[in-house]
Design an enzyme around this catalytic site. Sequence first.
Site, PDB file in Angstrom:
ATOM      1  N   ILE A   1      -5.034   1.525  -2.930  1.00 28.38           N
ATOM      2  CA  ILE A   1      -5.897   0.412  -3.311  1.00 28.38           C
ATOM      3  C   ILE A   1      -5.011  -0.815  -3.497  1.00 28.38           C
ATOM      4  O   ILE A   1      -3.802  -0.698  -3.700  1.00 28.38           O
ATOM      5  CB  ILE A   1      -6.739   0.681  -4.575  1.00 28.38           C
ATOM      6  CG1 ILE A   1      -5.847   0.879  -5.797  1.00 28.38           C
ATOM      7  CG2 ILE A   1      -7.661   1.863  -4.381  1.00 28.38           C
ATOM      8  CD1 ILE A   1      -6.603   0.862  -7.107  1.00 28.38           C
TER       9      ILE A   1
ATOM     10  N   GLY B   1       2.751   3.870  -1.247  1.00 32.74           N
ATOM     11  CA  GLY B   1       3.067   4.403  -2.567  1.00 32.74           C
ATOM     12  C   GLY B   1       2.161   3.911  -3.683  1.00 32.74           C
ATOM     13  O   GLY B   1       2.298   4.343  -4.819  1.00 32.74           O
ATOM     14  N   HIS B   2       1.232   2.981  -3.392  1.00 30.07           N
ATOM     15  CA  HIS B   2       0.323   2.537  -4.452  1.00 30.07           C
ATOM     16  C   HIS B   2      -0.965   3.326  -4.343  1.00 30.07           C
ATOM     17  O   HIS B   2      -1.912   2.930  -3.702  1.00 30.07           O
ATOM     18  CB  HIS B   2       0.044   1.037  -4.379  1.00 30.07           C
ATOM     19  CG  HIS B   2      -0.641   0.527  -5.610  1.00 30.07           C
ATOM     20  ND1 HIS B   2      -1.977   0.214  -5.641  1.00 30.07           N
ATOM     21  CD2 HIS B   2      -0.178   0.297  -6.854  1.00 30.07           C
ATOM     22  CE1 HIS B   2      -2.306  -0.203  -6.845  1.00 30.07           C
ATOM     23  NE2 HIS B   2      -1.224  -0.160  -7.601  1.00 30.07           N
ATOM     24  N   PHE B   3      -0.980   4.331  -4.949  1.00 28.58           N
ATOM     25  CA  PHE B   3      -1.765   5.542  -5.082  1.00 28.58           C
ATOM     26  C   PHE B   3      -1.642   6.363  -3.809  1.00 28.58           C
ATOM     27  O   PHE B   3      -2.249   6.067  -2.790  1.00 28.58           O
ATOM     28  CB  PHE B   3      -3.199   5.281  -5.508  1.00 28.58           C
ATOM     29  CG  PHE B   3      -3.275   4.652  -6.862  1.00 28.58           C
ATOM     30  CD1 PHE B   3      -2.819   5.335  -7.971  1.00 28.58           C
ATOM     31  CD2 PHE B   3      -3.746   3.369  -7.026  1.00 28.58           C
ATOM     32  CE1 PHE B   3      -2.861   4.753  -9.231  1.00 28.58           C
ATOM     33  CE2 PHE B   3      -3.799   2.777  -8.264  1.00 28.58           C
ATOM     34  CZ  PHE B   3      -3.360   3.469  -9.365  1.00 28.58           C
TER      35      PHE B   3
ATOM     36  N   TYR C   1       0.817  -1.219   0.000  1.00 23.91           N
ATOM     37  CA  TYR C   1       0.000   0.000   0.000  1.00 23.91           C
ATOM     38  C   TYR C   1       0.850   1.268   0.000  1.00 23.91           C
ATOM     39  O   TYR C   1       0.409   2.303  -0.469  1.00 23.91           O
ATOM     40  CB  TYR C   1      -0.958   0.024   1.193  1.00 23.91           C
ATOM     41  CG  TYR C   1      -2.095  -0.946   1.053  1.00 23.91           C
ATOM     42  CD1 TYR C   1      -2.860  -1.005  -0.107  1.00 23.91           C
ATOM     43  CD2 TYR C   1      -2.403  -1.817   2.081  1.00 23.91           C
ATOM     44  CE1 TYR C   1      -3.896  -1.903  -0.234  1.00 23.91           C
ATOM     45  CE2 TYR C   1      -3.453  -2.718   1.964  1.00 23.91           C
ATOM     46  CZ  TYR C   1      -4.192  -2.756   0.803  1.00 23.91           C
ATOM     47  OH  TYR C   1      -5.221  -3.647   0.681  1.00 23.91           O
TER      48      TYR C   1
END
Length: 154
Positions: free
Chosen positions: A59, A52-54, A50
């Site tokens: 998400i 850095g993943h948006f 999670y």
Amino acid sequence: MRILILAMLQEEIIKKLPYDAPFLFVDNIIHVSEDCIKGDYTLKQSEYFYKGHFRDNPITPGVILTEIMAQIGVACLGIFLFRNELDNQTIGVAMSNTNIDFYKPVLPSEKVFVVSEKEYFRFNKLKCKVSMYNEKDVVVAKGTISGMVKPWNA
């Protein structure tokens, strides 16, 4: 009695998976038979993917959702199918093909359920129709996953 047998079987199946945290994505096996398996996993807010993943709106990456479906739907089912041959062995798993469609995002702290139906199992190749649902019983993703499943010495 059936619940006790399933609990023992669940523990044995999960213990024989060739994964450990942070890459073990199976919490429970809810049902298992020669033709299908159902299990669940709750995605923790602290999962490594999670970060850095948006930014500011994490998400679950599709590759992780696919991995959850593969671990429950192919690896766990394969262990069950080989249960009489494993004894002190672990199982080797290699995904050979996936075709997954994604319908809804999965957010941190969500629990997902995977249902996998065996299409065929021969020559150590297991192909399954897999579906992933959220807690509202809404389809998150579905498709097919196949892989090679084989016992190997630990």
